[in-house]
Design an enzyme around this catalytic site. Structure first.
Site, short mmCIF file in Angstrom:
data_model
loop_
_atom_site.label_atom_id
_atom_site.label_comp_id
_atom_site.label_asym_id
_atom_site.label_seq_id
_atom_site.Cartn_x
_atom_site.Cartn_y
_atom_site.Cartn_z
CB VAL A 138 -0.91 0.00 1.22
CG1 VAL A 138 -1.84 -1.18 1.17
CG2 VAL A 138 -0.11 -0.05 2.50
CB CYS A 139 2.47 2.90 -2.20
SG CYS A 139 3.12 1.26 -2.17
CB THR A 140 1.45 8.01 -1.06
OG1 THR A 140 0.54 7.69 -0.01
CG2 THR A 140 1.02 9.31 -1.72
NE ARG A 155 7.19 3.11 -4.57
CZ ARG A 155 6.01 2.54 -4.75
NH1 ARG A 155 5.00 2.91 -4.02
NH2 ARG A 155 5.86 1.61 -5.65
NE ARG A 329 -2.72 5.44 2.85
CZ ARG A 329 -2.51 4.77 1.72
NH1 ARG A 329 -1.40 4.95 1.08
NH2 ARG A 329 -3.41 3.92 1.28
#
Ligand SMILES: *[C@@H]1O[C@H](CO)[C@@H](O)[C@H](O)[C@H]1NC(C)=O
Ligand SMILES: *[C@@H]1O[C@H](CO)[C@@H](O)[C@H](O)[C@H]1NC(C)=O
Ligand SMILES: *[C@@H]1O[C@H](CO)[C@@H](O)[C@H](O)[C@H]1NC(C)=O
Ligand SMILES: *[C@@H]1O[C@H](CO)[C@@H](O)[C@H](O)[C@H]1NC(C)=O
Ligand SMILES: *[C@@H]1O[C@H](CO)[C@@H](O)[C@H](O)[C@H]1NC(C)=O
Ligand SMILES: *[C@@H]1O[C@H](CO)[C@@H](O)[C@H](O)[C@H]1NC(C)=O
Length: 391
Positions: A138-140, A155, A329
């Protein structure tokens, strides 16, 4: 298993009662160069020679990181045994997953075998380690265009959701054990850089990378009720149609030569599970989020200066839908991007955005910043001191 259900379950089960109300903060500034309690350390560089046979390529990295890899695998084993106390799950992994390795495409099959040999970790567990990321990242990620038309790609890699919450330390067990495995790799042919990536030692797919002067690429997981992990299960059962997502990103970084070619391959190759690909190019307007189902591209969302869209940003929800209210987020990250403004965008300000809670959270293992025209990739191991959201 679905992220929505899991987050709800974990919330109800009390992990988040340590964090009520959800902890968010004002947009950070002046965090770069990285320092202080959110910066846990810098990332070591290694070179991988693509002219070597695949089974030899990871030897040096694995020799260096063997102890950390063994510790992580032991933690995964403990979790699996806590989950299925008979030990049957790990038996299955050791017995059945080694057979899967030969069904994986070249060069990934050979590289994975080489990693098992170099580390002494049973082959099935190295395969598990490699499948793992396809499921729990799970990331941005974001790509932004500055006022000169340069593209900046950043990232946060958030990993380890539901993998053993430690109530005392308020940390995720697997996330903590992954941090020492983060490496930067310069992949070369004929002693020249082909692409560079930030990676976990022993993981042969790519989640974050740059082809200097051509494009930058990151992958985020997409949770989808229909897509799910059916493709992965089908692969294991013998129906081998579609590509592993992070093998595709690796192939694109290694062999595609332009933004347009990368975009086409990422949009059109059939996959085992849904995904988001975040791609940046080397000239104005070249930045997009590709939302994928297993079979096709559902949407390509591009930078469009005429519409005032000078950046695209992706977490783990389709950009045209609201994020889950327990896991937003996106709004804080966009708020900070908007506040920064296009005129001020740089590696430095993108690092500030990615350092703002809850964009930075207990799952964040590393932050990567890339500048395609400079051919630059830099990464930092992160920590999220309390109070901090668990995801
Ligand atoms: C958690 O805290 C204990 C001591 O309270 C320590 O021994 C352990 O290493 C910590 N674990 C992590 C992952 O930081
Ligand atoms: C790469 O460099 C090494 C030493 O720096 C040299 O031994 C080797 O022959 C070079 N390989 C190629 C393909 O140029
Ligand atoms: C890239 O292309 C070369 C030459 O066709 C091939 O040998 C190699 O396996 C490809 N790399 C990946 C990761 O698919
Ligand atoms: C951008 O990428 C294309 C395709 O790789 C290349 O032909 C071009 O020279 C690159 N432009 C710059 C400014 O690096
Ligand atoms: C950021 O700006 C964009 C474009 O003006 C706007 O659509 C979006 O709602 C803003 N988001 C936040 C969180 O401020
Ligand atoms: C952003 O840019 C504007 C206009 O160039 C400038 O006035 C402002 O101080 C900058 N803000 C930051 C946080 O650097």
């Amino acid at each position: 298993m679905d992220r929505f259900c899991c987050i709800l379950l974990v919330s109800l089960s009390g992990v988040s009662t340590q964090f009520v109300p959800p902890y968010t903060e004002e947009c950070q500034t002046g965090m770069y160069p990285p320092k202080g309690p959110t910066f846990k350390g810098s990332v070591t560089w290694y070179t991988i020679d693509l002219d070597l046979p695949p089974s030899e390529r990871w030897k040096l990295i694995i020799t260096d990181k063997k102890a950390e890899l063994v510790t992580l695998i032991q933690a995964i084993r403990d979790l699996a045994n806590a989950f299925v106390p008979s030990g049957k799950l790990i038996d299955l992994v050791d017995k059945d997953l080694p057979l899967i390795v030969n069904t994986l495409p070249y060069p990934f099959n050979e590289e994975i075998k080489g990693i098992a040999t170099a580390s002494g970790v049973p082959l099935g567990e190295v395969v598990l380690f490699n499948i793992f990321y396809e499921v729990f990242t799970v990331c941005t990620s974001l790509v932004a265009e500055d006022s000169n038309g340069n593209l900046i790609h950043g990232r946060n890699m958030d990993f380890g959701l539901f993998m053993g919450w430690d109530m005392k330390n308020r940390s995720w067990l697997i996330t903590e054990k992954l941090k020492p495995l983060v490496v930067n790799i310069d992949f070369q042919r004929g002693n020249k850089t082909v692409f560079k990536s930030t990676n976990f030692a022993g993981y042969v797919g790519m989640l974050t990378g740059i082809k200097p002067h051509a494009f930058t690429l990151t992958m985020n997981e997409r949770f989808s009720l229909d897509g799910g992990y059916i493709g992965i299960v089908e692969w294991i059962l013998g129906h081998r149609d579609g590509m592993w997502m992070s093998f595709l990103t690796r192939s694109v970084l290694e062999n595609a030569t332009s933004y347009e070619e990368a975009k086409r391959l990422l949009a059109q190759t059939k996959l085992l599970a849904p995904a988001y690909f975040i791609l940046g190019g080397n000239q104005t307007g070249q930045g997009c989020v590709i939302t994928r189902s297993r079979v096709l591209s559902l949407d390509i969302w591009e930078i469009e200066l005429k519409l005032g869209r000078w950046y695209v940003l992706e977490t783990n929800y389709d950009h045209w839908k609201e994020p889950l209210f327990l896991d937003n987020r996106r709004t804080p990250a966009m708020k900070c991007m908007n506040q920064t403004m296009q005129a001020n965008i740089s590696l430095k300000t993108v690092y500030d955005v990615l350092s703002t809670k809850p964009v930075l959270n207990k799952l964040t293992t590393y932050t990567t910043l890339m500048d395609v025209n400079e051919g630059k990739l830099e990464s930092y191991i992160r920590d999220c001191p309390n109070p901090c959201m668990p995801w």
